[in-house]
Scaffold this motif. Structure first.
Motif, PDB file in Angstrom:
ATOM      1  N   VAL A  73      -7.326  -3.622  10.164  1.00 10.49           N
ATOM      2  CA  VAL A  73      -7.135  -2.218   9.794  1.00 10.49           C
ATOM      3  C   VAL A  73      -6.220  -1.583  10.830  1.00 10.49           C
ATOM      4  CG1 VAL A  73      -8.260   0.001   9.411  1.00 10.49           C
ATOM      5  CG2 VAL A  73      -9.422  -2.123   8.765  1.00 10.49           C
ATOM      6  N   GLU A  74      -5.184  -0.890  10.367  1.00  8.76           N
ATOM      7  CA  GLU A  74      -4.294  -0.191  11.279  1.00  8.76           C
ATOM      8  C   GLU A  74      -4.158   1.257  10.847  1.00  8.76           C
ATOM      9  OE1 GLU A  74      -0.825  -2.298  12.891  1.00  8.76           O
ATOM     10  OE2 GLU A  74      -1.244  -3.866  11.414  1.00  8.76           O
ATOM     11  N   GLU A  75      -4.144   2.142  11.823  1.00  9.83           N
ATOM     12  CA  GLU A  75      -3.964   3.569  11.570  1.00  9.83           C
ATOM     13  C   GLU A  75      -2.529   3.963  11.886  1.00  9.83           C
ATOM     14  OE1 GLU A  75      -6.937   5.592  13.824  1.00  9.83           O
ATOM     15  OE2 GLU A  75      -8.555   5.016  12.464  1.00  9.83           O
ATOM     16  N   TYR A  76      -2.048   4.998  11.197  1.00 11.47           N
ATOM     17  CA  TYR A  76      -0.645   5.376  11.284  1.00 11.47           C
ATOM     18  C   TYR A  76      -0.499   6.870  11.491  1.00 11.47           C
ATOM     19  CZ  TYR A  76       4.306   5.470  10.229  1.00 11.47           C
ATOM     20  OH  TYR A  76       5.657   5.648  10.326  1.00 11.47           O
ATOM     21  N   ASN A  77       0.401   7.266  12.409  1.00 14.19           N
ATOM     22  CA  ASN A  77       0.709   8.684  12.574  1.00 14.19           C
ATOM     23  C   ASN A  77       2.204   8.864  12.804  1.00 14.19           C
ATOM     24  OD1 ASN A  77       0.650   7.541  15.096  1.00 14.19           O
ATOM     25  ND2 ASN A  77      -0.436   9.215  16.097  1.00 14.19           N
ATOM     26  N   TYR A  78       2.930   8.989  11.722  1.00 13.41           N
ATOM     27  CA  TYR A  78       4.373   9.131  11.682  1.00 13.41           C
ATOM     28  C   TYR A  78       5.091   7.939  12.307  1.00 13.41           C
ATOM     29  CZ  TYR A  78       4.123  13.813   9.767  1.00 13.41           C
ATOM     30  OH  TYR A  78       3.876  14.875   8.953  1.00 13.41           O
TER      31      TYR A  78
ATOM     32  N   GLY B 272       0.833  -1.186   0.000  1.00 10.32           N
ATOM     33  CA  GLY B 272       0.000   0.000   0.000  1.00 10.32           C
ATOM     34  C   GLY B 272       0.870   1.239   0.000  1.00 10.32           C
ATOM     35  N   MET B 273       0.397   2.298  -0.638  1.00  9.47           N
ATOM     36  CA  MET B 273       1.143   3.559  -0.661  1.00  9.47           C
ATOM     37  C   MET B 273       0.153   4.710  -0.742  1.00  9.47           C
ATOM     38  SD  MET B 273       4.469   4.378  -2.959  1.00  9.47           S
ATOM     39  CE  MET B 273       4.483   5.889  -3.891  1.00  9.47           C
TER      40      MET B 273
ATOM     41  N   THR C 224       0.883  10.721   5.867  1.00  5.56           N
ATOM     42  CA  THR C 224       1.765  10.149   6.889  1.00  5.56           C
ATOM     43  C   THR C 224       1.339  10.523   8.309  1.00  5.56           C
ATOM     44  OG1 THR C 224       3.292  12.024   6.637  1.00  5.56           O
ATOM     45  CG2 THR C 224       3.748  10.039   5.363  1.00  5.56           C
ATOM     46  N   SER C 225       0.741  11.693   8.489  1.00  2.00           N
ATOM     47  CA  SER C 225       0.311  12.097   9.824  1.00  2.00           C
ATOM     48  C   SER C 225      -1.021  11.483  10.224  1.00  2.00           C
ATOM     49  CB  SER C 225       0.206  13.625   9.902  1.00  2.00           C
ATOM     50  OG  SER C 225      -0.719  14.104   8.949  1.00  2.00           O
ATOM     51  N   ALA C 226      -1.734  10.908   9.260  1.00  2.00           N
ATOM     52  CA  ALA C 226      -3.032  10.276   9.537  1.00  2.00           C
ATOM     53  C   ALA C 226      -3.317   9.274   8.420  1.00  2.00           C
ATOM     54  CB  ALA C 226      -4.145  11.305   9.638  1.00  2.00           C
ATOM     55  N   GLY C 227      -2.567   8.190   8.408  1.00  2.00           N
ATOM     56  CA  GLY C 227      -2.717   7.172   7.383  1.00  2.00           C
ATOM     57  C   GLY C 227      -3.384   5.919   7.909  1.00  2.00           C
ATOM     58  N   TYR C 228      -3.691   5.004   6.983  1.00  2.00           N
ATOM     59  CA  TYR C 228      -4.254   3.725   7.393  1.00  2.00           C
ATOM     60  C   TYR C 228      -3.942   2.676   6.338  1.00  2.00           C
ATOM     61  CZ  TYR C 228      -8.133   4.983   4.226  1.00  2.00           C
ATOM     62  OH  TYR C 228      -8.877   5.352   3.131  1.00  2.00           O
ATOM     63  N   VAL C 229      -3.820   1.432   6.790  1.00  2.00           N
ATOM     64  CA  VAL C 229      -3.598   0.296   5.911  1.00  2.00           C
ATOM     65  C   VAL C 229      -4.732  -0.697   6.153  1.00  2.00           C
ATOM     66  CG1 VAL C 229      -2.016  -0.788   7.578  1.00  2.00           C
ATOM     67  CG2 VAL C 229      -1.974  -1.504   5.191  1.00  2.00           C
TER      68      VAL C 229
ATOM     69  N   SER D 139       5.830  14.668  -1.861  1.00  5.16           N
ATOM     70  CA  SER D 139       6.851  15.101  -0.896  1.00  5.16           C
ATOM     71  C   SER D 139       6.588  14.602   0.520  1.00  5.16           C
ATOM     72  CB  SER D 139       6.941  16.628  -0.886  1.00  5.16           C
ATOM     73  OG  SER D 139       5.696  17.196  -0.544  1.00  5.16           O
ATOM     74  N   ASP D 140       5.544  13.802   0.697  1.00  3.88           N
ATOM     75  CA  ASP D 140       5.187  13.328   2.041  1.00  3.88           C
ATOM     76  C   ASP D 140       4.343  12.064   1.900  1.00  3.88           C
ATOM     77  OD1 ASP D 140       4.880  13.193   4.779  1.00  3.88           O
ATOM     78  OD2 ASP D 140       3.257  14.673   4.847  1.00  3.88           O
ATOM     79  N   ALA D 141       5.012  10.936   1.688  1.00  2.00           N
ATOM     80  CA  ALA D 141       4.321   9.685   1.374  1.00  2.00           C
ATOM     81  C   ALA D 141       4.769   8.561   2.299  1.00  2.00           C
ATOM     82  CB  ALA D 141       4.590   9.294  -0.080  1.00  2.00           C
ATOM     83  N   PHE D 142       3.954   7.507   2.339  1.00  2.00           N
ATOM     84  CA  PHE D 142       4.367   6.303   3.058  1.00  2.00           C
ATOM     85  C   PHE D 142       4.038   5.068   2.233  1.00  2.00           C
ATOM     86  CE2 PHE D 142      -0.032   6.815   4.379  1.00  2.00           C
ATOM     87  CZ  PHE D 142      -0.527   5.521   4.541  1.00  2.00           C
ATOM     88  N   ALA D 143       4.876   4.040   2.405  1.00  2.00           N
ATOM     89  CA  ALA D 143       4.663   2.721   1.819  1.00  2.00           C
ATOM     90  C   ALA D 143       4.560   1.724   2.952  1.00  2.00           C
ATOM     91  CB  ALA D 143       5.825   2.358   0.892  1.00  2.00           C
TER      92      ALA D 143
END
Length: 275
Positions: free
Chosen positions: A257-262, A195-196, A242-247, A201-205
């Motif tokens: 489901v997991e949420e992500y914050n940096y 997932g990406m 990246t400051s409020a992501g989810y996979v 300029s501000d992404a997560f994989a």
């Protein structure tokens, strides 16, 4: 948070953490349609709600972009043009097919300004890029590397692709300016079927079949390792920033489901089989 109502993998995911969308994919059951799913679910940051079904079954490695109320879903065929569907927040309708096949390709952007790139039509990897303006498809600039199972995010004029498979899992990064692709710095590790999400300029994989709990952050120049997810997410999808992501889901723990914050991942749902 809550589990997905139907755990899936190789599905489409788009939208922000408080207004997310997931549709299509495969699930662990034998029916309907051999494990393919039409189910669509919306996320409000707490719970998932089942809404109207997708109008056509997925194939493998489908892709979705846009928002919860204006999404573009590409159902990728092996040797033929991609069948596209559009969502208005209530109903899915048939869209316009792309000019060529992008089997295992990826899309990014908005419902009326999107890019569809790469894939492996007929078993041959491609670097082809197509742009969608809301009414028709046209050729964009080719990627520098032919690949499939890659991640993408951003907009039609400020886009990003990273990872994928060009014969083996890879760490290549490319940036798109609406006309051409330029090579960026390699990822800190290889990724494919991951997932990406985010911006150029501000992404997560996250996740994938190489490191199914791995996470990496991109600041527009450099990729760095971040906190691992608590569960595994091969063949997954992600949304947000990246400051409020989810996979969402994956073939490891289909309804997780997991949420992500940096630097911190928060497990917001149970691990297990279909719910």
């Amino acid at each position: 948070g809550g589990n997905l109502n139907l755990g899936r993998y190789v599905h489409g995911v788009t939208g922000i953490q408080t207004a997310g969308l997931m549709s299509g994919g495969w699930w662990g059951g034998a029916t309907p349609s051999g494990g393919k799913s039409l189910k669509t679910e919306e996320y409000n940051g707490t719970t998932w709600t089942t809404v109207n079904d997708l109008n056509t079954y997925c194939t493998t490695g489908d892709t979705m972009c846009g928002t919860q109320t204006a999404a573009l879903y590409s159902t990728q065929q092996t040797n033929s043009a991609v069948n596209n569907s559009e969502y208005d927040g209530t109903t899915w309708t048939a869209g316009t097919d792309s000019s060529t096949s992008h089997y295992y390709g990826s899309c990014f952007g908005l419902q009326n300004a999107a890019v569809l790139c790469g894939g492996s039509p007929g078993g041959t990897k491609t670097n082809a890029t197509e742009e969608w303006n809301g009414s028709s498809w046209s050729s964009g600039g080719n990627m520098n590397n032919s690949k499939q199972q890659h991640g993408t995010c951003g907009t039609i004029t400020v886009g990003l692709t990273a990872g994928g498979n060009d014969g083996a899992a890879e760490d290549d990064t490319e940036e798109y300016d609406g006309t051409s692709w330029s090579t960026g710095n390699d990822m800190n590790q290889t990724y494919q079927t991951h997932g990406m999400s985010g911006t150029q300029s501000d992404a997560f994989a996250v996740g994938g079949t190489v490191d199914s709990d791995g996470t990496s952050l991109y600041d527009g120049t450099t990729w760095t390792a971040a906190a691992n997810t608590s569960g595994t997410h091969p063949n997954t999808g992600a949304g947000g920033v990246t400051s409020a992501g989810y996979v969402v889901g994956g073939s490891g723990t289909q309804n997780l489901v997991e949420e992500y914050n940096y630097s911190t991942t928060v497990n917001t749902s149970g691990v297990g089989g279909l719910s």
